[in-house]
Design a protein around this motif. Structure first.
Motif, PDB file in Angstrom:
ATOM      1  N   SER A   1       0.878  -1.299  -0.001  1.00  0.00           N
ATOM      2  CA  SER A   1      -0.017   0.009   0.019  1.00  0.00           C
ATOM      3  C   SER A   1       0.765   1.376  -0.088  1.00  0.00           C
ATOM      4  O   SER A   1       0.487   2.219  -0.580  1.00  0.00           O
ATOM      5  CB  SER A   1      -0.838   0.116   1.229  1.00  0.00           C
ATOM      6  N   VAL A   2       1.774   1.037   0.665  1.00  0.00           N
ATOM      7  CA  VAL A   2       2.795   2.395   0.852  1.00  0.00           C
ATOM      8  C   VAL A   2       3.539   2.730  -0.676  1.00  0.00           C
ATOM      9  O   VAL A   2       3.410   3.824  -0.997  1.00  0.00           O
ATOM     10  CB  VAL A   2       4.054   2.155   1.830  1.00  0.00           C
ATOM     11  N   VAL A   3       3.754   1.733  -1.251  1.00  0.00           N
ATOM     12  CA  VAL A   3       4.198   1.694  -2.595  1.00  0.00           C
ATOM     13  C   VAL A   3       3.395   2.546  -3.621  1.00  0.00           C
ATOM     14  O   VAL A   3       3.516   3.448  -4.301  1.00  0.00           O
ATOM     15  CB  VAL A   3       4.889   0.297  -3.258  1.00  0.00           C
ATOM     16  N   PHE A   4       1.957   1.929  -3.446  1.00  0.00           N
ATOM     17  CA  PHE A   4       0.955   2.389  -4.418  1.00  0.00           C
ATOM     18  C   PHE A   4       0.723   3.870  -3.845  1.00  0.00           C
ATOM     19  O   PHE A   4       0.545   4.683  -4.716  1.00  0.00           O
ATOM     20  CB  PHE A   4      -0.202   1.431  -3.970  1.00  0.00           C
ATOM     21  N   GLN A   5       0.699   4.157  -2.675  1.00  0.00           N
ATOM     22  CA  GLN A   5       0.406   5.618  -2.511  1.00  0.00           C
ATOM     23  C   GLN A   5       1.144   6.504  -2.901  1.00  0.00           C
ATOM     24  O   GLN A   5       0.993   7.576  -3.262  1.00  0.00           O
ATOM     25  CB  GLN A   5       0.503   5.576  -0.689  1.00  0.00           C
ATOM     26  N   ARG A   6       2.761   6.028  -2.924  1.00  0.00           N
ATOM     27  CA  ARG A   6       3.606   6.928  -3.451  1.00  0.00           C
ATOM     28  C   ARG A   6       3.236   7.252  -4.910  1.00  0.00           C
ATOM     29  O   ARG A   6       3.377   8.457  -5.251  1.00  0.00           O
ATOM     30  CB  ARG A   6       5.105   6.241  -3.505  1.00  0.00           C
ATOM     31  N   GLN A   7       2.970   6.204  -5.751  1.00  0.00           N
ATOM     32  CA  GLN A   7       2.754   6.446  -7.113  1.00  0.00           C
ATOM     33  C   GLN A   7       1.534   7.006  -7.145  1.00  0.00           C
ATOM     34  O   GLN A   7       1.427   7.993  -8.205  1.00  0.00           O
ATOM     35  CB  GLN A   7       2.462   4.992  -7.714  1.00  0.00           C
TER      36      GLN A   7
ATOM     37  N   VAL B   1      -4.245  -6.734  -3.811  1.00  0.00           N
ATOM     38  CA  VAL B   1      -4.833  -6.597  -2.484  1.00  0.00           C
ATOM     39  C   VAL B   1      -5.605  -7.786  -2.248  1.00  0.00           C
ATOM     40  O   VAL B   1      -5.936  -8.511  -1.436  1.00  0.00           O
ATOM     41  CB  VAL B   1      -5.878  -5.254  -2.356  1.00  0.00           C
ATOM     42  N   ALA B   2      -6.597  -8.075  -3.215  1.00  0.00           N
ATOM     43  CA  ALA B   2      -7.567  -8.987  -3.327  1.00  0.00           C
ATOM     44  C   ALA B   2      -6.746 -10.551  -3.325  1.00  0.00           C
ATOM     45  O   ALA B   2      -7.294 -11.287  -2.563  1.00  0.00           O
ATOM     46  CB  ALA B   2      -8.241  -9.180  -4.769  1.00  0.00           C
ATOM     47  N   PHE B   3      -5.530 -10.578  -3.952  1.00  0.00           N
ATOM     48  CA  PHE B   3      -4.915 -11.861  -3.782  1.00  0.00           C
ATOM     49  C   PHE B   3      -4.411 -12.115  -2.056  1.00  0.00           C
ATOM     50  O   PHE B   3      -4.610 -13.272  -1.648  1.00  0.00           O
ATOM     51  CB  PHE B   3      -3.546 -11.833  -4.738  1.00  0.00           C
ATOM     52  N   LEU B   4      -4.064 -10.899  -1.431  1.00  0.00           N
ATOM     53  CA  LEU B   4      -3.387 -11.097  -0.114  1.00  0.00           C
ATOM     54  C   LEU B   4      -4.492 -11.458   0.849  1.00  0.00           C
ATOM     55  O   LEU B   4      -4.220 -12.194   1.638  1.00  0.00           O
ATOM     56  CB  LEU B   4      -2.771  -9.622   0.327  1.00  0.00           C
ATOM     57  N   ARG B   5      -5.803 -10.843   0.207  1.00  0.00           N
ATOM     58  CA  ARG B   5      -6.981 -11.130   1.287  1.00  0.00           C
ATOM     59  C   ARG B   5      -7.149 -12.869   1.191  1.00  0.00           C
ATOM     60  O   ARG B   5      -7.504 -13.210   2.331  1.00  0.00           O
ATOM     61  CB  ARG B   5      -8.045 -10.509   0.613  1.00  0.00           C
ATOM     62  N   THR B   6      -7.006 -13.298   0.030  1.00  0.00           N
ATOM     63  CA  THR B   6      -7.260 -14.647  -0.311  1.00  0.00           C
ATOM     64  C   THR B   6      -6.173 -15.429   0.570  1.00  0.00           C
ATOM     65  O   THR B   6      -6.656 -16.651   1.162  1.00  0.00           O
ATOM     66  CB  THR B   6      -7.194 -15.028  -1.491  1.00  0.00           C
TER      67      THR B   6
ATOM     68  N   GLN C   1     -10.821  -4.778   4.450  1.00  0.00           N
ATOM     69  CA  GLN C   1     -11.493  -3.650   3.628  1.00  0.00           C
ATOM     70  C   GLN C   1     -11.283  -2.201   4.172  1.00  0.00           C
ATOM     71  O   GLN C   1     -10.899  -1.215   3.523  1.00  0.00           O
ATOM     72  CB  GLN C   1     -13.052  -3.828   3.495  1.00  0.00           C
ATOM     73  N   PRO C   2     -11.196  -2.043   5.547  1.00  0.00           N
ATOM     74  CA  PRO C   2     -10.983  -0.977   6.366  1.00  0.00           C
ATOM     75  C   PRO C   2      -9.278  -0.697   5.810  1.00  0.00           C
ATOM     76  O   PRO C   2      -9.109   0.671   5.752  1.00  0.00           O
ATOM     77  CB  PRO C   2     -10.923  -1.192   7.602  1.00  0.00           C
ATOM     78  N   ILE C   3      -8.432  -1.625   5.857  1.00  0.00           N
ATOM     79  CA  ILE C   3      -7.147  -1.038   5.273  1.00  0.00           C
ATOM     80  C   ILE C   3      -7.148  -0.672   3.799  1.00  0.00           C
ATOM     81  O   ILE C   3      -6.592   0.376   3.641  1.00  0.00           O
ATOM     82  CB  ILE C   3      -6.040  -2.577   5.503  1.00  0.00           C
TER      83      ILE C   3
END
Ligand SMILES: Nc1ncnc2c1ncn2[C@@H]1O[C@H](COP(=O)(O)OP(=O)(O)O)[C@@H](O)[C@H]1O
Ligand SMILES: [Mg+2]
Length: 591
Positions: A188-194, A261-266, A302-304
């Motif tokens: 998420s941190v990487v994504f946020q930067r981008q 994210v969906a993958f990690l959730r699984t 979901q909250p994350i």
């Protein structure tokens, strides 16, 4: 493009300072804010109790075959749901209320500041960029206030609450889940930067799109007159394409993040199921505990994800805040200085420029050491070629700008020491293009003096010989002038602007080519009226016709920001060949 001169010392890297300052704008909203947080907290706690009730229902009811335990659990669960939705609704509503109230304050504060900024600020900034300050920046705060703040609060409380609940239900399974979550946070941190980089660009480029749009719209007549529609459109097209690129960069970031994210959730779900199923079979965990755990787990991811969205909103809100604060930190040059005072109402109205130098942009001198005195009640005509600095003199007398050096005096008092209110009472300017505000003709005439009676207005209109014209309008006085006076001709607007200035009954009046848009016949009529209206007032008439120069007590000729000749019209005809040339140009123009 950096449009704000002051080095803003608020930036997104210091969210704490930004938020502190943001809070200072509306300190009275503090309690409402606190109430909102409490309600939201309650809603979250109630929600977290749900899976525990389900666990009880399964373990004590289903597993033991106890029907009444099942019913009790179901009833408690229903009750919790009702409370949760009730509290959720109140929380949503009150967050919106606090947010919107805050934005009302902020918009007013920003707008009030804009109106106080010196003209220099406006010549440095594109109006499109200013409009974007008010629209897109305030809008990103709006977005945060209406969606972001609720999401931030509920999701933050959920994540913390669920993490506790998971650890409480089964800390071993919880550790496995937290390991996956650590990966999620890193991703998420990487994504946020981008995403942030992309959104910064989106925001900057929308500003350019707006600026280009604004330019095209305000300049549409010129565009059409020079048949530059396609050139203008292609400039806009380029800006528009860049805006598209920025949006696509944002879309790219989003399109890889969410599948990951969906993958990690699984992965987390599978891990929890694998561990949990074994423990249930071993008999070291009840089925109810496993179900409760799985329910919590679903509320964890979901909250994350939501929080990372909120983070985006928060970043743009902070960026917007810091830009707005920079704007609010722009020095208010024309504001009253400490100790500024009123000029006595019976002031004589002597206007004097002493060794005034002025430049709009550094190193491009417009006025150089100009000195000029206009006595009380005197009528002075200022003449000179286009660009010689005549309007600039008018603006300095009105204190739209302060001189770089030298003094502008009114009755021997430096204008910088006079209150704005008092200047407005003493001085009036009628610019070349009379600006009318949306509203009725009456409200426009009374703009400078809201207390003016209808009788006073009619007297001025009669003196100017335009009372019949006003009467002939469909709604007379109450005629709507529409935005910028669109329904009147330029000449009619000038007449209204002149009448408006005289109604204010100023001691000193500056007319900047204020009759230039009138047809010759009306102009002669207004010239006659000016004789009455200017009587007893100090008047500075920037002239563009021989008649105005002839009627003046004194003519001052300006060239390249300096006085090159002065005297009566007749004297100057005799003594100055430059004046003779100018008069010849005028005469050719009127033939
Ligand atoms: N807002 C401004 N920013 C920068 N330059 C300006 C601005 N207004 C006027 N100027 C420049 O200052 C000079 C004098 O302008 P002005 O006083 O309007 O002349 P005049 O009224 O005699 O035609 C011109 O060279 C003009 O280009
Ligand atoms: Mg001018």
């Amino acid at each position: 493009m950096k449009f704000i001169s002051s080095a803003g010392d608020y930036n997104v890297e210091q969210p704490g300072r930004l938020l502190m300052r943001a809070a200072r704008i509306a300190p009275d909203l503090k309690w409402q804010m606190l109430g909102t947080i409490v309600v939201t907290f309650l809603a979250t706690i109630v929600r977290l109790l749900g899976p525990l009730v389900v666990k009880g229902g399964i373990d004590n009811g289903i597993a033991l075959g106890d029907k009444s335990a099942i019913l009790t659990s179901a009833a408690v669960f229903m009750a919790l749901l009702v409370v949760q939705y009730g509290a959720g609704a109140i929380s949503q509503w009150s967050v919106a209320l606090v947010g919107e109230r805050y934005l009302v304050r902020l918009r007013s504060a920003v707008f009030a500041q804009m109106l106080k900024l010196d003209m220099g600020f406006f010549s440095r900034s594109k109006s499109g960029v200013l409009v974007s300050r008010m629209t897109s920046d305030v809008e990103s705060l709006q977005e945060f206030a209406s969606d972001g703040a609720v999401m931030a609060l509920t999701n933050l409380l959920s994540v913390v609450g669920v993490a506790f609940a998971l650890a409480l239900v089964d800390w071993q399974m919880a550790s496995a889940v937290f390991a996956v979550v650590a990966v999620l946070v890193a991703v998420s941190v990487v994504f946020q930067r981008q995403a942030r980089r992309a959104y910064d660009q989106v925001r900057e480029r929308i500003g350019r799109v707006l600026a280009s749009l604004q330019e095209g719209i305000t300049g549409v007549r010129v565009v059409q007159a020079f048949t530059q529609e396609s050139a203008q459109a292609s400039t806009f097209g380029r800006v528009n394409e860049k805006y598209f690129d920025a949006n696509m960069a944002a879309a790219r970031a989003i399109s890889w993040y969410f599948p990951v994210v969906a993958f990690l959730r699984t992965v987390a779900l599978v891990a929890a199921l694998a561990i949990g199923a074994r423990r249930v079979l071993d008999g070291t965990m009840t089925l109810g505990t496993l179900v409760a755990f799985l329910l919590y787990l679903d509320w964890f991811f979901q909250p994350i994800i939501n929080l990372s969205n909120v983070y985006n909103l928060l970043q743009s809100a902070l960026a917007a805040l810091s830009k707005l604060f920079q704007l609010m930190d722009e020095p208010v040059v024309i504001a009253d200085r400490p100790g500024a005072f009123d000029i006595p109402e019976n002031a004589a109205g002597v206007v004097e420029l002493v060794d005034v130098s002025f430049s709009y942009v550094p190193d491009v001198s417009v006025l150089t050491d100009i000195s000029l005195k206009v006595d009380a009640g005197e009528r002075v005509a200022i003449v000179g070629e286009t660009g010689s600095g005549k309007s600039t003199i008018a603006k300095l007398i009105m204190r739209f700008y302060d001189p770089d050096s030298g003094l502008v005096l009114l009755d021997d008092v430096d204008l910088v020491n006079v209150t704005a209110r008092s200047r407005a009472d003493m001085l009036a300017l009628v610019p070349q293009d009379g600006f009318l505000f949306a509203g009725t003709l009456r409200s426009n005439l009374r703009y400078a003096d809201p207390t003016a009676t209808d009788e006073a207005i009619w007297n001025v209109l009669r003196a100017m010989g335009i009372d019949d014209w006003v009467r002939s309008l469909p709604d007379g006085f109450e005629t709507e002038v529409r935005e910028r006076g669109g329904r009147f001709s330029a000449g009619e607007r000038q007449l209204v602007a002149l009448a408006r200035a005289f109604l204010a009954d100023p001691t000193v009046i500056v007319l900047d080519e204020a009759t230039s848009n009138l047809d010759p016949e009306t102009e002669i009529q207004v010239e006659g009226a000016l004789r009455v209206l200017l009587a007893g007032r100090t008047s500075i008439v920037i002239a563009h016709r021989i008649r105005s120069a002839e009627r003046a007590d004194r003519v001052v000729m300006i060239d390249a920001g300096q006085v090159i000749a002065q005297g009566t019209h007749t004297e100057l005809i005799e003594s100055s060949h430059r004046y003779r040339e100018l008069v010849e140009v005028w005469q050719r123009g009127t033939q």
